[in-house]
Design a protein around this motif. Sequence first.
Motif, mmCIF file in Angstrom:
data_model
loop_
_atom_site.group_PDB
_atom_site.id
_atom_site.type_symbol
_atom_site.label_atom_id
_atom_site.label_comp_id
_atom_site.label_asym_id
_atom_site.label_seq_id
_atom_site.Cartn_x
_atom_site.Cartn_y
_atom_site.Cartn_z
ATOM 1 N N ILE A 34 0.826 -1.200 0.000
ATOM 2 C CA ILE A 34 0.000 0.000 0.000
ATOM 3 C C ILE A 34 0.865 1.257 0.000
ATOM 4 C CG2 ILE A 34 -0.222 0.129 2.518
ATOM 5 C CD1 ILE A 34 -2.929 0.974 -0.104
ATOM 6 N N LEU A 35 2.059 1.175 0.615
ATOM 7 C CA LEU A 35 2.968 2.325 0.609
ATOM 8 C C LEU A 35 3.450 2.604 -0.808
ATOM 9 C CD1 LEU A 35 4.643 4.465 2.084
ATOM 10 C CD2 LEU A 35 6.418 2.719 2.420
ATOM 11 N N ARG A 36 3.828 1.567 -1.543
ATOM 12 C CA ARG A 36 4.254 1.744 -2.937
ATOM 13 C C ARG A 36 3.141 2.362 -3.764
ATOM 14 N NH1 ARG A 36 4.696 -2.465 -5.964
ATOM 15 N NH2 ARG A 36 6.154 -1.522 -7.415
ATOM 16 N N GLU A 37 1.933 1.868 -3.590
ATOM 17 C CA GLU A 37 0.816 2.366 -4.379
ATOM 18 C C GLU A 37 0.505 3.826 -4.051
ATOM 19 O OE1 GLU A 37 -1.311 -2.040 -4.643
ATOM 20 O OE2 GLU A 37 -2.118 -0.489 -3.313
ATOM 21 N N CYS A 38 0.520 4.148 -2.759
ATOM 22 C CA CYS A 38 0.239 5.526 -2.359
ATOM 23 C C CYS A 38 1.312 6.485 -2.865
ATOM 24 C CB CYS A 38 0.108 5.615 -0.840
ATOM 25 S SG CYS A 38 -1.414 4.884 -0.192
ATOM 26 N N MET A 39 2.552 6.064 -2.783
ATOM 27 C CA MET A 39 3.628 6.909 -3.298
ATOM 28 C C MET A 39 3.538 7.040 -4.819
ATOM 29 S SD MET A 39 5.071 8.127 -0.748
ATOM 30 C CE MET A 39 6.279 9.039 -1.704
ATOM 31 N N GLY A 40 3.116 5.970 -5.490
ATOM 32 C CA GLY A 40 2.913 6.040 -6.932
ATOM 33 C C GLY A 40 1.834 7.048 -7.295
ATOM 34 N N GLU A 41 0.716 7.036 -6.553
ATOM 35 C CA GLU A 41 -0.363 7.984 -6.821
ATOM 36 C C GLU A 41 0.066 9.417 -6.522
ATOM 37 O OE1 GLU A 41 -3.835 7.526 -8.023
ATOM 38 O OE2 GLU A 41 -2.524 5.973 -8.835
ATOM 39 N N ALA A 42 0.729 9.619 -5.382
ATOM 40 C CA ALA A 42 1.179 10.967 -5.025
ATOM 41 C C ALA A 42 2.186 11.490 -6.046
ATOM 42 C CB ALA A 42 1.794 10.966 -3.625
ATOM 43 N N THR A 43 3.120 10.655 -6.449
ATOM 44 C CA THR A 43 4.131 11.075 -7.418
ATOM 45 C C THR A 43 3.502 11.351 -8.776
ATOM 46 O OG1 THR A 43 5.766 9.724 -6.253
ATOM 47 C CG2 THR A 43 6.334 10.466 -8.480
ATOM 48 N N GLY A 44 2.542 10.517 -9.179
ATOM 49 C CA GLY A 44 1.877 10.721 -10.458
ATOM 50 C C GLY A 44 1.121 12.038 -10.509
ATOM 51 N N VAL A 45 0.369 12.357 -9.454
ATOM 52 C CA VAL A 45 -0.352 13.627 -9.422
ATOM 53 C C VAL A 45 0.640 14.791 -9.404
ATOM 54 C CG1 VAL A 45 -1.950 15.070 -8.090
ATOM 55 C CG2 VAL A 45 -2.390 12.632 -8.343
ATOM 56 N N PHE A 46 1.727 14.630 -8.680
ATOM 57 C CA PHE A 46 2.780 15.656 -8.671
ATOM 58 C C PHE A 46 3.301 15.889 -10.086
ATOM 59 C CE2 PHE A 46 7.271 16.754 -8.582
ATOM 60 C CZ PHE A 46 7.287 17.852 -7.720
ATOM 61 N N PHE A 47 3.574 14.806 -10.827
ATOM 62 C CA PHE A 47 4.076 14.926 -12.196
ATOM 63 C C PHE A 47 3.061 15.612 -13.105
ATOM 64 C CE2 PHE A 47 7.837 12.111 -13.380
ATOM 65 C CZ PHE A 47 8.437 12.276 -12.146
ATOM 66 N N TYR A 48 1.785 15.418 -12.820
ATOM 67 C CA TYR A 48 0.726 15.984 -13.648
ATOM 68 C C TYR A 48 0.479 17.460 -13.319
ATOM 69 C CZ TYR A 48 -4.446 16.872 -13.523
ATOM 70 O OH TYR A 48 -5.697 17.414 -13.532
ATOM 71 N N VAL A 49 0.467 17.785 -12.026
ATOM 72 C CA VAL A 49 0.117 19.137 -11.595
ATOM 73 C C VAL A 49 1.289 20.105 -11.764
ATOM 74 C CG1 VAL A 49 -0.607 20.548 -9.620
ATOM 75 C CG2 VAL A 49 -1.674 18.317 -10.029
ATOM 76 N N LEU A 50 2.498 19.659 -11.454
ATOM 77 C CA LEU A 50 3.649 20.569 -11.479
ATOM 78 C C LEU A 50 3.827 21.285 -12.814
ATOM 79 C CD1 LEU A 50 6.139 21.571 -9.744
ATOM 80 C CD2 LEU A 50 7.441 19.830 -11.007
ATOM 81 N N PRO A 51 3.924 20.586 -13.945
ATOM 82 C CA PRO A 51 4.114 21.326 -15.207
ATOM 83 C C PRO A 51 2.905 22.173 -15.574
ATOM 84 C CG PRO A 51 3.778 18.993 -15.644
ATOM 85 C CD PRO A 51 3.939 19.124 -14.160
ATOM 86 N N GLY A 52 1.703 21.736 -15.180
ATOM 87 C CA GLY A 52 0.513 22.496 -15.516
ATOM 88 C C GLY A 52 0.461 23.844 -14.830
ATOM 89 N N ILE A 53 0.611 23.850 -13.501
ATOM 90 C CA ILE A 53 0.511 25.133 -12.796
ATOM 91 C C ILE A 53 1.781 25.960 -12.982
ATOM 92 C CG2 ILE A 53 -1.155 24.257 -11.138
ATOM 93 C CD1 ILE A 53 1.051 24.034 -9.076
ATOM 94 N N ALA A 54 2.906 25.309 -13.262
ATOM 95 C CA ALA A 54 4.117 26.082 -13.588
ATOM 96 C C ALA A 54 3.929 26.831 -14.895
ATOM 97 C CB ALA A 54 5.328 25.160 -13.669
ATOM 98 N N SER A 55 3.236 26.201 -15.843
ATOM 99 C CA SER A 55 2.938 26.871 -17.104
ATOM 100 C C SER A 55 2.027 28.071 -16.870
ATOM 101 C CB SER A 55 2.270 25.891 -18.070
ATOM 102 O OG SER A 55 1.846 26.542 -19.247
ATOM 103 N N VAL A 56 1.016 27.891 -16.000
ATOM 104 C CA VAL A 56 0.134 29.018 -15.668
ATOM 105 C C VAL A 56 0.946 30.131 -15.010
ATOM 106 C CG1 VAL A 56 -1.845 29.753 -14.291
ATOM 107 C CG2 VAL A 56 -1.883 27.530 -15.430
ATOM 108 N N ALA A 57 1.841 29.753 -14.106
ATOM 109 C CA ALA A 57 2.653 30.752 -13.408
ATOM 110 C C ALA A 57 3.534 31.533 -14.377
ATOM 111 C CB ALA A 57 3.519 30.078 -12.348
ATOM 112 N N SER A 58 4.077 30.864 -15.397
ATOM 113 C CA SER A 58 5.044 31.515 -16.283
ATOM 114 C C SER A 58 4.447 32.696 -17.019
ATOM 115 C CB SER A 58 5.618 30.500 -17.272
ATOM 116 O OG SER A 58 4.656 30.129 -18.237
#
Length: 359
Positions: free
Chosen positions: A52-76
């Motif tokens: 469950i730790l692997r899965e939770c970290m996978g989900e958290a990391t995946g959302v991080f990968f998805y959100v980071l470039p998106g809102i960074a683009s908005v910020a730019s």
Amino acid sequence: MPQNDHHLERLHTADMELGVTDALQKHITRHVVPPKPVSDRKLRFEYSRPRILRECMGEATGVFFYVLPGIASVASFTVNGTNPLGITFFGNLLQTGFAFALGIAFAIITCGPVSGGHFNPAITICLAIWQGFPWKKVPHYIFSQIFGAFVAGLLVVGMYWPEIRALRDANIAEYGTAVFNGGAASILCSFPNPTQTNQGFLFLQEFFVDAYIGVIIWTCLDPANPFVSPTSVPWTIGLAYAAMVWGFASNTISTNLARDLGTRIVAAIFFGGEAFIYDNGYSWISILVNVPATIFATGYYEFLMRDSLQKIAAGHGKHEEGDEGLARHLTKVGTIEQGFSNSLRKNEPNNMNGKNEVV
């Protein structure tokens, strides 16, 4: 194997959880880089990690990968503003759409094999409703998804803080607040335009944008769909998000509970509680509507578009009562398609390209 031990194969540490990567189960046929021999020490370490730790970290990391470039683009382009002609030198909705699309694709490619690639609480709930995803894991997945977005929001604020602080001060000096569409807080989460005072309109827009994306995701998860290959799934889902960003982001959309709530918490930390109460509490639409909209979309697909017999015929599913149950069904309805009957007689998967793979 005990008869009551359903999905026991998921207990192995290298298995993929139910989700987007179901499409990959029969397609791990090559290695990009030849792997070196695995030591017993490494195997013991990996086996000792809680699944469950692997899965939770996978989900958290995946959302991080998805959100980071998106809102960074908005910020730019938000912090750099526009020139007198209204032209934004540092970005636009086209750039932002691609940023979110590529972020989603990279998230699925990177983290999908670990957790199943949900990256959205609504998708996790729908997989539990329709596809047998364990309900006991749903809270863990949703918390992890929100946490991933929260960390992405914090990091973008940290990297852009001098510019965001200057924009915040300018917003407050001119408007008395930085919480509005186009203000510093809108880098992190969505706010309606000043003219969007009807929350019924905002609800309608959010609902059908999210439902549109939900149908595309569910289509990609259908192994009987001949038009989506496993390698195209990340890009197809990413482009579905991009299409909605291009069409409706200027009119305010959220598309994902985790993406909105995680970053909205960051906005509340830096810009105050108005991030949640702006425009008579618009945030309830941006946070919650995604769930019923996606349930509606997947229900629409399951009840009106799903063809389970085609999935069985292609070798990607089976009747819950085995071949006998399937034979009873075919006898009852009185229809057996030639291709499917041939596959039963030969006891071989029968799909469109003649290979035992999802197409």
